[in-house]
Design a protein around this motif. Structure first.
Motif, PDB file in Angstrom:
ATOM      1  N   MET A 177     111.318  -9.139  35.270  1.00 25.77           N
ATOM      2  CA  MET A 177     110.607  -8.643  34.082  1.00 25.77           C
ATOM      3  C   MET A 177     109.647  -9.710  33.561  1.00 25.77           C
ATOM      4  SD  MET A 177     111.476  -5.499  32.847  1.00 25.77           S
ATOM      5  CE  MET A 177     110.447  -5.238  34.269  1.00 25.77           C
ATOM      6  N   ARG A 207      93.227  -2.264  31.308  1.00 30.26           N
ATOM      7  CA  ARG A 207      94.655  -2.008  31.484  1.00 30.26           C
ATOM      8  C   ARG A 207      95.219  -1.291  30.272  1.00 30.26           C
ATOM      9  NH1 ARG A 207      97.834  -7.257  33.759  1.00 30.26           N
ATOM     10  NH2 ARG A 207      96.960  -7.170  35.827  1.00 30.26           N
ATOM     11  N   MET A 241      97.730   1.123  35.155  1.00 29.45           N
ATOM     12  CA  MET A 241      98.029   2.336  34.373  1.00 29.45           C
ATOM     13  C   MET A 241      96.796   3.043  33.803  1.00 29.45           C
ATOM     14  SD  MET A 241     101.802   2.161  32.802  1.00 29.45           S
ATOM     15  CE  MET A 241     102.086   0.576  32.049  1.00 29.45           C
ATOM     16  N   PHE A 298     104.475  -0.937  44.072  1.00 27.37           N
ATOM     17  CA  PHE A 298     104.264   0.245  44.911  1.00 27.37           C
ATOM     18  C   PHE A 298     103.200   1.128  44.270  1.00 27.37           C
ATOM     19  CE2 PHE A 298     105.793   4.124  47.259  1.00 27.37           C
ATOM     20  CZ  PHE A 298     105.535   3.616  48.522  1.00 27.37           C
ATOM     21  N   ASN A 318      98.710   1.392  43.435  1.00 23.97           N
ATOM     22  CA  ASN A 318      97.499   1.587  44.243  1.00 23.97           C
ATOM     23  C   ASN A 318      97.295   0.483  45.269  1.00 23.97           C
ATOM     24  OD1 ASN A 318      94.342   0.708  44.192  1.00 23.97           O
ATOM     25  ND2 ASN A 318      94.646   2.876  44.590  1.00 23.97           N
ATOM     26  N   VAL A 319      97.403  -0.759  44.846  1.00 23.71           N
ATOM     27  CA  VAL A 319      97.120  -1.876  45.748  1.00 23.71           C
ATOM     28  C   VAL A 319      98.152  -1.923  46.875  1.00 23.71           C
ATOM     29  CG1 VAL A 319      96.834  -4.374  45.931  1.00 23.71           C
ATOM     30  CG2 VAL A 319      96.071  -3.196  43.856  1.00 23.71           C
ATOM     31  N   CYS A 330     109.495  -1.929  42.769  1.00 26.51           N
ATOM     32  CA  CYS A 330     108.712  -1.268  41.725  1.00 26.51           C
ATOM     33  C   CYS A 330     109.511  -1.323  40.438  1.00 26.51           C
ATOM     34  CB  CYS A 330     108.402   0.174  42.110  1.00 26.51           C
ATOM     35  SG  CYS A 330     109.861   1.194  42.155  1.00 26.51           S
ATOM     36  N   CYS A 331     108.881  -0.884  39.367  1.00 25.18           N
ATOM     37  CA  CYS A 331     109.529  -0.930  38.063  1.00 25.18           C
ATOM     38  C   CYS A 331     109.942   0.484  37.680  1.00 25.18           C
ATOM     39  CB  CYS A 331     108.543  -1.513  37.048  1.00 25.18           C
ATOM     40  SG  CYS A 331     109.295  -1.845  35.475  1.00 25.18           S
ATOM     41  N   PHE A 364     103.236   6.567  38.123  1.00 24.90           N
ATOM     42  CA  PHE A 364     103.070   5.175  37.706  1.00 24.90           C
ATOM     43  C   PHE A 364     103.589   4.199  38.765  1.00 24.90           C
ATOM     44  CE2 PHE A 364     103.332   7.639  33.769  1.00 24.90           C
ATOM     45  CZ  PHE A 364     102.093   7.309  33.229  1.00 24.90           C
ATOM     46  N   GLY A 408     106.635   4.323  40.285  1.00 23.12           N
ATOM     47  CA  GLY A 408     108.092   4.115  40.245  1.00 23.12           C
ATOM     48  C   GLY A 408     108.764   5.022  41.273  1.00 23.12           C
ATOM     49  N   LEU A 441     102.296  -7.629  39.343  1.00 27.00           N
ATOM     50  CA  LEU A 441     101.815  -8.220  38.089  1.00 27.00           C
ATOM     51  C   LEU A 441     101.650  -9.727  38.246  1.00 27.00           C
ATOM     52  CD1 LEU A 441     104.109  -6.568  35.373  1.00 27.00           C
ATOM     53  CD2 LEU A 441     101.691  -6.084  35.759  1.00 27.00           C
ATOM     54  N   GLY A 460      97.984  -9.639  46.384  1.00 24.08           N
ATOM     55  CA  GLY A 460      97.312  -8.398  45.987  1.00 24.08           C
ATOM     56  C   GLY A 460      97.117  -8.341  44.489  1.00 24.08           C
ATOM     57  N   ASN A 474      96.773  -9.873  40.524  1.00 29.90           N
ATOM     58  CA  ASN A 474      96.050 -10.970  39.886  1.00 29.90           C
ATOM     59  C   ASN A 474      97.056 -11.962  39.316  1.00 29.90           C
ATOM     60  OD1 ASN A 474      93.273 -10.121  40.118  1.00 29.90           O
ATOM     61  ND2 ASN A 474      93.771  -8.481  38.691  1.00 29.90           N
ATOM     62  N   ASN A 481      92.182  -9.773  46.685  1.00 38.61           N
ATOM     63  CA  ASN A 481      92.096  -8.445  46.065  1.00 38.61           C
ATOM     64  C   ASN A 481      90.683  -8.106  45.584  1.00 38.61           C
ATOM     65  OD1 ASN A 481      91.744  -9.430  43.405  1.00 38.61           O
ATOM     66  ND2 ASN A 481      93.947  -9.484  43.021  1.00 38.61           N
ATOM     67  N   GLY A 518      88.496  -4.278  45.643  1.00 38.89           N
ATOM     68  CA  GLY A 518      88.300  -3.274  44.591  1.00 38.89           C
ATOM     69  C   GLY A 518      86.965  -3.450  43.897  1.00 38.89           C
TER      70      GLY A 518
HETATM   71  P1  NAD Z   1      99.561   0.235  39.567  1.00 40.60           P
HETATM   72  O1  NAD Z   1      99.742   0.511  38.128  1.00 40.60           O
HETATM   73  O2  NAD Z   1      98.994   1.287  40.457  1.00 40.60           O
HETATM   74  O3  NAD Z   1     100.955  -0.209  40.227  1.00 40.60           O
HETATM   75  C1  NAD Z   1     101.731  -1.251  39.752  1.00 40.60           C
HETATM   76  C2  NAD Z   1     103.032  -1.252  40.548  1.00 40.60           C
HETATM   77  O4  NAD Z   1     103.771  -2.418  40.202  1.00 40.60           O
HETATM   78  C3  NAD Z   1     103.917  -0.054  40.264  1.00 40.60           C
HETATM   79  O5  NAD Z   1     104.537   0.365  41.451  1.00 40.60           O
HETATM   80  C4  NAD Z   1     104.966  -0.630  39.304  1.00 40.60           C
HETATM   81  O6  NAD Z   1     106.210   0.069  39.352  1.00 40.60           O
HETATM   82  C5  NAD Z   1     105.096  -2.023  39.876  1.00 40.60           C
HETATM   83  N1  NAD Z   1     105.669  -3.002  38.943  1.00 40.60           N
HETATM   84  C6  NAD Z   1     105.370  -3.213  37.645  1.00 40.60           C
HETATM   85  N2  NAD Z   1     106.124  -4.214  37.143  1.00 40.60           N
HETATM   86  C7  NAD Z   1     106.906  -4.628  38.181  1.00 40.60           C
HETATM   87  C8  NAD Z   1     107.907  -5.622  38.320  1.00 40.60           C
HETATM   88  N3  NAD Z   1     108.250  -6.403  37.296  1.00 40.60           N
HETATM   89  N4  NAD Z   1     108.507  -5.763  39.531  1.00 40.60           N
HETATM   90  C9  NAD Z   1     108.162  -4.977  40.581  1.00 40.60           C
HETATM   91  N5  NAD Z   1     107.223  -4.026  40.502  1.00 40.60           N
HETATM   92  C10 NAD Z   1     106.624  -3.854  39.330  1.00 40.60           C
HETATM   93  O7  NAD Z   1      98.706  -1.118  39.646  1.00 40.60           O
HETATM   94  P2  NAD Z   1      97.729  -1.591  40.807  1.00 40.60           P
HETATM   95  O8  NAD Z   1      96.382  -1.022  40.556  1.00 40.60           O
HETATM   96  O9  NAD Z   1      98.388  -1.404  42.124  1.00 40.60           O
HETATM   97  O10 NAD Z   1      97.612  -3.155  40.456  1.00 40.60           O
HETATM   98  C11 NAD Z   1      98.604  -4.095  40.863  1.00 40.60           C
HETATM   99  C12 NAD Z   1      98.063  -5.502  40.666  1.00 40.60           C
HETATM  100  O11 NAD Z   1      96.849  -5.640  41.413  1.00 40.60           O
HETATM  101  C13 NAD Z   1      97.701  -5.905  39.232  1.00 40.60           C
HETATM  102  O12 NAD Z   1      97.898  -7.299  39.099  1.00 40.60           O
HETATM  103  C14 NAD Z   1      96.197  -5.596  39.157  1.00 40.60           C
HETATM  104  O13 NAD Z   1      95.543  -6.350  38.146  1.00 40.60           O
HETATM  105  C15 NAD Z   1      95.792  -6.062  40.535  1.00 40.60           C
HETATM  106  N6  NAD Z   1      94.538  -5.500  41.015  1.00 40.60           N
HETATM  107  C16 NAD Z   1      94.338  -4.169  41.091  1.00 40.60           C
HETATM  108  C17 NAD Z   1      93.128  -3.691  41.599  1.00 40.60           C
HETATM  109  C18 NAD Z   1      92.892  -2.228  41.798  1.00 40.60           C
HETATM  110  O14 NAD Z   1      91.816  -1.877  42.324  1.00 40.60           O
HETATM  111  N7  NAD Z   1      93.817  -1.348  41.462  1.00 40.60           N
HETATM  112  C19 NAD Z   1      92.114  -4.585  41.962  1.00 40.60           C
HETATM  113  C20 NAD Z   1      92.372  -5.958  41.879  1.00 40.60           C
HETATM  114  C21 NAD Z   1      93.573  -6.405  41.404  1.00 40.60           C
END
Ligand code: NAD
Length: 428
Positions: free
Chosen positions: A1, A75, A149, A220, A222-223, A243-244, A272, A274, A306, A328, A330, A355, A358
């Motif tokens: 967390m 975000r 999100m 789990f 988008n990235v 995942c969370c 989300f 999960g 995260l 993946g 930030n 990353n 994107g």
């Molecule tokens: P998302 O909201 O699609 O997915 C986040 C995932 O992380 C979910 O599966 C969630 O359950 C999981 N999660 C959250 N807290 C967690 C924890 N404590 N332990 C394990 N899993 C946990 O987000 P995303 O778009 O995949 O982004 C993920 C990361 O990549 C972020 O740091 C975001 O800033 C970064 N990022 C995203 C993009 C993009 O194009 N989406 C681009 C560059 C960087």
């Protein structure tokens, strides 16, 4: 967390200070680059479905726009803070610079939990965010995008509000729009695929066949999903994802020693990111504590959830077998953990390089929106591969030549480019 004492901005500044020393930057350039140029914090009153008004806090931070209009996601997160947004905006500046696209760095956010908001409440929140910022964002100033999100639907509501205020169509205002409404094909895949383009190049340099590797992934969303998809396509196998769980706000890992089935898990995942524990267990997955992803006996770790996830406390638990960490997410690794990773000779592909797919695709989206000419998906992903591969090679060649840790090499290239742009403009 999330660790409440962790300050992402302090970490981003510490990383920058280290590079500023290495590059012997002058005092004015240091001061200009270690802080955001502009920041906006504001309140967004939203009429809830039950008639009450709830007030949310929103942010937009524009770290630097010397190389072009600001670019960065928004975000929605209950634990969002101005310091996290500052750090992310700074990382956006370096990210755009390292892949050499003509954009600066920004980031936005709202303190909220979209799980507790209806679709209509989310729409009103998006429109309220834009009403507060309509005068300081725009295709030539600062271009928002989705992030944790937030989705293409949120972007479309924001675009619609901006266009209503301005009285004309501005498809270049925002990226991550739905395909057919100005969005680019390939944007959904871009970040995860970009992560694997850089991983593929690293494995090539290390003389490792992707088909001989297994990986563990944190996240789990988008990235993570698209990184897993392409990693599977080049022959790799993921044995653990985490995942969370939104219900108990606890993270879990899902392990399948023979390799997870991505589509099977996606079928039991909420919007989300999960995964349903009961159903996963029924499918034969082991359910482990959230931290277990980092301790797996694998060749590759992909943190994609995260910031602040690999720390001095858990980095020593990384298996001896791990050869590559590709970030993946930030800011997933703290500077103290970086030192441990460096000492252990684990090859790290840093976040703002790995990353950057994107934002690179977002740049392609802007180009398409501004010219009103849309490319085929293969063309988008082909151009993305070229951009990511050449950025990766520039960083790894510098790292080899100067014997630098990969994160430092990426920083040297990015900070140099931004410092030069500030100098060329006569700012410093
Ligand atoms: P998302 O909201 O699609 O997915 C986040 C995932 O992380 C979910 O599966 C969630 O359950 C999981 N999660 C959250 N807290 C967690 C924890 N404590 N332990 C394990 N899993 C946990 O987000 P995303 O778009 O995949 O982004 C993920 C990361 O990549 C972020 O740091 C975001 O800033 C970064 N990022 C995203 C993009 C993009 O194009 N989406 C681009 C560059 C960087």
């Amino acid at each position: 967390m999330a660790d409440k004492s962790f300050n992402a901005f302090a970490m981003a500044q510490a990383q920058f200070d280290n590079i500023a020393d290495l590059l012997e930057l002058d005092t004015a350039t240091r001061e200009l680059l270690r802080n955001p140029l502009r920041e906006y914090t504001f309140l967004i009153p939203v009429r809830m479905d039950d008639g009450r008004v709830k007030v949310f806090r929103g942010f937009r931070v524009q770290h630097n726009d010397a190389r072009g209009p600001g670019k960065g996601g928004i975000r929605f997160h209950p634990a969002e803070t101005i310091d996290t947004v500052r750090a992310l905006s700074m990382w956006m500046t370096w990210k755009c610079a390292v892949v050499d696209i003509p954009l600066g760095g920004s980031k936005g956010g709202v303190i909220c939990d979209p799980h507790n908001l209806s679709v209509h409440e989310q729409e009103r929140l998006c429109r309220g965010w834009v009403r507060q910022l309509a005068q300081v964002i725009g295709p030539l100033r600062d271009v928002p995008a989705p992030d944790v999100m937030t989705s293409s639907q949120h972007m479309l509501w924001m675009l619609d509000e901006y266009e209503a205020i301005r009285g004309a169509r501005f498809p270049g205002l925002i990226t991550g729009k739905p395909v057919g409404m100005g969005g680019s094909l390939g944007r959904t895949e871009a970040t995860g695929f970009g992560v694997v383009f850089t991983l593929r190049e690293a494995l090539k340099e290390l003389g490792i066949r992707p088909g001989d590797t297994i990986a563990s992934v944190q996240g789990f969303g988008n990235v993570a999903r698209y990184a897993i998809r392409l990693y599977n396509q080049i022959g790799g196998k993921v044995i653990c994802v985490s995942c969370c769980d939104q219900k108990d706000e606890t993270s879990y890992c899902f392990r399948q020693k023979d390799g997870i089935d991505l589509d099977e898990l996606l079928d039991i995942t909420d919007r989300f990111g999960g995964i349903d524990k009961q159903k996963a267990s029924g499918l034969g997955y082991e359910i482990l504590p959230g931290e277990a992803w980092i301790e797996q006996d694998v060749d590759i770790l992909i943190p994609a959830a995260l910031e602040n996830q690999i720390t001095a406390e858990n980095a020593p638990r990384i298996s001896k077998r791990v050869k590559v960490i590709v970030e993946g997410a930030n800011g997933p690794t703290t500077p103290e953990a970086d030192r441990i990773i460096d000492e252990r000779n684990i090859f790290l592909i840093p976040d703002f390089l790995a990353n950057a797919g994107g934002v690179t695709c977002s740049y392609f989206e802007q180009v398409q929106s501004n010219t009103n000419l849309y490319w085929e998906k293969d063309e988008v992903l082909g151009k993305l591969d070229v951009k990511m591969t050449s950025a990766y090679l520039a960083v790894s060649q510098l790292a080899h030549r100067k014997k630098l840790f990969m994160r430092d090499a990426a920083y040297v290239i990015a900070v140099n480019r931004v410092a030069q742009a500030c100098k060329d403009r006569g700012w410093v």
